[in-house]
Write an enzyme that holds these catalytic residues in place. Structure first.
Site, mmCIF file in Angstrom:
data_model
loop_
_atom_site.group_PDB
_atom_site.id
_atom_site.type_symbol
_atom_site.label_atom_id
_atom_site.label_comp_id
_atom_site.label_asym_id
_atom_site.label_seq_id
_atom_site.Cartn_x
_atom_site.Cartn_y
_atom_site.Cartn_z
ATOM 1 N N THR A 41 6.893 -0.930 -1.881
ATOM 2 C CA THR A 41 6.056 -1.539 -0.847
ATOM 3 C C THR A 41 6.282 -3.052 -0.884
ATOM 4 O O THR A 41 6.948 -3.561 -1.790
ATOM 5 C CB THR A 41 4.558 -1.252 -1.112
ATOM 6 O OG1 THR A 41 4.114 -2.095 -2.181
ATOM 7 C CG2 THR A 41 4.308 0.203 -1.472
ATOM 8 N N LYS A 90 -15.286 -6.942 -9.637
ATOM 9 C CA LYS A 90 -16.697 -6.951 -10.074
ATOM 10 C C LYS A 90 -17.232 -5.527 -10.176
ATOM 11 O O LYS A 90 -17.013 -4.707 -9.269
ATOM 12 C CB LYS A 90 -17.551 -7.733 -9.063
ATOM 13 C CG LYS A 90 -17.252 -9.208 -9.072
ATOM 14 C CD LYS A 90 -18.175 -9.971 -8.160
ATOM 15 C CE LYS A 90 -17.784 -11.442 -8.193
ATOM 16 N NZ LYS A 90 -18.053 -12.119 -6.942
ATOM 17 N N GLU A 127 -1.198 6.991 4.385
ATOM 18 C CA GLU A 127 -1.228 5.868 3.437
ATOM 19 C C GLU A 127 -2.482 5.065 3.763
ATOM 20 O O GLU A 127 -2.670 4.637 4.912
ATOM 21 C CB GLU A 127 0.012 4.971 3.556
ATOM 22 C CG GLU A 127 0.011 3.908 2.452
ATOM 23 C CD GLU A 127 1.079 2.830 2.591
ATOM 24 O OE1 GLU A 127 1.269 2.075 1.621
ATOM 25 O OE2 GLU A 127 1.699 2.710 3.664
ATOM 26 N N TYR A 177 4.080 -5.394 -1.619
ATOM 27 C CA TYR A 177 3.480 -5.937 -2.842
ATOM 28 C C TYR A 177 4.313 -5.583 -4.065
ATOM 29 O O TYR A 177 4.499 -6.389 -4.965
ATOM 30 C CB TYR A 177 2.048 -5.403 -3.015
ATOM 31 C CG TYR A 177 1.002 -6.284 -2.378
ATOM 32 C CD1 TYR A 177 0.975 -6.471 -1.004
ATOM 33 C CD2 TYR A 177 0.049 -6.939 -3.146
ATOM 34 C CE1 TYR A 177 0.028 -7.270 -0.405
ATOM 35 C CE2 TYR A 177 -0.909 -7.747 -2.549
ATOM 36 C CZ TYR A 177 -0.912 -7.911 -1.175
ATOM 37 O OH TYR A 177 -1.854 -8.713 -0.597
ATOM 38 N N GLU A 178 4.815 -4.372 -4.076
ATOM 39 C CA GLU A 178 5.598 -3.916 -5.235
ATOM 40 C C GLU A 178 6.847 -4.776 -5.410
ATOM 41 O O GLU A 178 7.196 -5.159 -6.531
ATOM 42 C CB GLU A 178 5.983 -2.446 -5.011
ATOM 43 C CG GLU A 178 6.650 -1.794 -6.183
ATOM 44 C CD GLU A 178 6.756 -0.281 -5.984
ATOM 45 O OE1 GLU A 178 6.280 0.230 -4.946
ATOM 46 O OE2 GLU A 178 7.311 0.378 -6.864
ATOM 47 N N ASP A 205 -6.723 -2.874 -3.270
ATOM 48 C CA ASP A 205 -7.507 -4.030 -3.731
ATOM 49 C C ASP A 205 -8.290 -3.654 -4.994
ATOM 50 O O ASP A 205 -8.933 -2.607 -5.038
ATOM 51 C CB ASP A 205 -8.475 -4.477 -2.627
ATOM 52 C CG ASP A 205 -7.726 -4.971 -1.398
ATOM 53 O OD1 ASP A 205 -6.626 -5.540 -1.561
ATOM 54 O OD2 ASP A 205 -8.218 -4.762 -0.278
ATOM 55 N N GLU A 237 -5.278 1.092 8.070
ATOM 56 C CA GLU A 237 -5.418 -0.301 7.616
ATOM 57 C C GLU A 237 -6.703 -0.873 8.216
ATOM 58 O O GLU A 237 -6.978 -0.690 9.392
ATOM 59 C CB GLU A 237 -4.174 -1.108 8.038
ATOM 60 C CG GLU A 237 -4.243 -2.602 7.847
ATOM 61 C CD GLU A 237 -4.631 -3.033 6.434
ATOM 62 O OE1 GLU A 237 -4.008 -2.585 5.462
ATOM 63 O OE2 GLU A 237 -5.592 -3.836 6.327
HETATM 64 N N1 SAM Z 1 -0.076 -1.134 0.488
HETATM 65 C C1 SAM Z 1 0.455 -2.434 0.808
HETATM 66 C C2 SAM Z 1 1.480 -2.854 -0.202
HETATM 67 O O1 SAM Z 1 1.532 -2.238 -1.283
HETATM 68 O O2 SAM Z 1 2.280 -3.766 0.090
HETATM 69 C C3 SAM Z 1 -0.684 -3.485 0.937
HETATM 70 C C4 SAM Z 1 -1.475 -3.739 -0.331
HETATM 71 S S1 SAM Z 1 -2.844 -4.827 -0.043
HETATM 72 C C5 SAM Z 1 -3.230 -5.427 -1.601
HETATM 73 C C6 SAM Z 1 -4.201 -3.687 0.217
HETATM 74 C C7 SAM Z 1 -4.412 -3.329 1.691
HETATM 75 O O3 SAM Z 1 -5.421 -2.338 1.776
HETATM 76 C C8 SAM Z 1 -4.885 -4.508 2.540
HETATM 77 O O4 SAM Z 1 -4.050 -4.636 3.666
HETATM 78 C C9 SAM Z 1 -6.322 -4.142 2.905
HETATM 79 O O5 SAM Z 1 -6.701 -4.654 4.149
HETATM 80 C C10 SAM Z 1 -6.263 -2.627 2.890
HETATM 81 N N2 SAM Z 1 -7.548 -1.970 2.629
HETATM 82 C C11 SAM Z 1 -8.417 -2.272 1.628
HETATM 83 N N3 SAM Z 1 -9.496 -1.478 1.677
HETATM 84 C C12 SAM Z 1 -9.311 -0.652 2.736
HETATM 85 C C13 SAM Z 1 -10.096 0.379 3.318
HETATM 86 N N4 SAM Z 1 -11.305 0.703 2.813
HETATM 87 N N5 SAM Z 1 -9.618 1.039 4.400
HETATM 88 C C14 SAM Z 1 -8.406 0.688 4.914
HETATM 89 N N6 SAM Z 1 -7.624 -0.300 4.414
HETATM 90 C C15 SAM Z 1 -8.074 -0.956 3.340
#
Ligand code: SAM
Length: 211
Positions: free
Chosen positions: A191, A121, A43, A193-194, A117, A68
């Protein structure tokens, strides 16, 4: 998800027994870490880890790795790991941009991207985890029958992802714009966020990305 920076979180994460601190050294031999030849699922952007731990409990015959970027976020996942004994889950604090430095060709069977994320932009498009740049990285370490499963509440990001799939050798399968009112909901694991978005009444989009 970026929690406020927590002093000492880098050191705390690095010392945790569930965290792999030098993942480059395991490239091509992750099965030795798990001491079996079970498939490996990742993941990327694992956040607080609820999804991965639930999967690991349900599927003891699959090895899971959560990636992460931020240790302040990963700390939360590690606190939960200490509550239960898992032999099939590890975490890496790592930027997935460098995924091919740590996984060899064919080493991974499945990748989950959950509520990645959006990077709204245009000039940041290549940072989106479903951009063609990231799809190319996945292409290098996924088995030929492997897949990426992507969920999001963000319609512009979802539309962008479908366009990127179309522009590459990947194809989209099982597209749904409302996962929680679809046949796919039965096997769905929510998850962090979900849970929040579903409680707000937002539809969740999902696609399986295959070659
Ligand atoms: N997947 C989780 C959920 O659905 O509850 C967290 C969603 S959160 C919006 C996105 C996560 O992806 C953040 O914790 C961020 O630090 C991580 N993330 C973003 N870009 C990443 C990257 N290039 N490599 C590893 N983690 C990344």
């Amino acid at each position: 998800m970026r929690l406020r920076n927590i002093t000492g979180s880098n050191e705390t994460v690095a010392k945790n027994r569930h965290v792999i601190t030098e993942p480059e050294k395991l490239k091509g031999s992750w099965n030795t870490l798990f001491a079996n030849d079970n498939p490996i699922h990742l993941e990327i952007g694992t956040g607080k880890g609820k999804f991965l731990m639930e999967l690991a409990t349900r599927n003891p015959g699959i090895n899971y790795i959560g990636i992460e970027k931020y240790s302040s976020v990963l700390l939360r996942a590690l606190e939960k790991m200490d509550e239960t004994e898992y032999s099939n889950v590890y975490f890496i604090r790592f930027d997935a941009e460098y995924l091919t430095n740590i996984f060899a060709e064919n080493e991974i069977e499945r990748i989950y991207l959950n509520f990645s994320d959006p990077w709204p932009k245009d000039r940041h498009a290549k940072r989106r985890l479903t951009s063609r740049q990231f799809l190319s990285r996945y292409n290098q370490c996924l088995q030929s029958d492997g897949e990426v499963i992507f969920k999001t509440d963000n319609r512009p990001l979802f539309d962008f992802s479908l366009e990127e799939i179309d522009a590459t050798e990947w194809r989209a399968k099982c597209i749904t714009y409302d996962l929680h009112n679809s046949e796919h909901v039965e096997s769905n694991i929510m998850t962090e966020y979900e849970e929040r978005f579903v409680a707000e009444g937002k539809p969740i989009h999902m696609v399986r990305i295959c070659r």
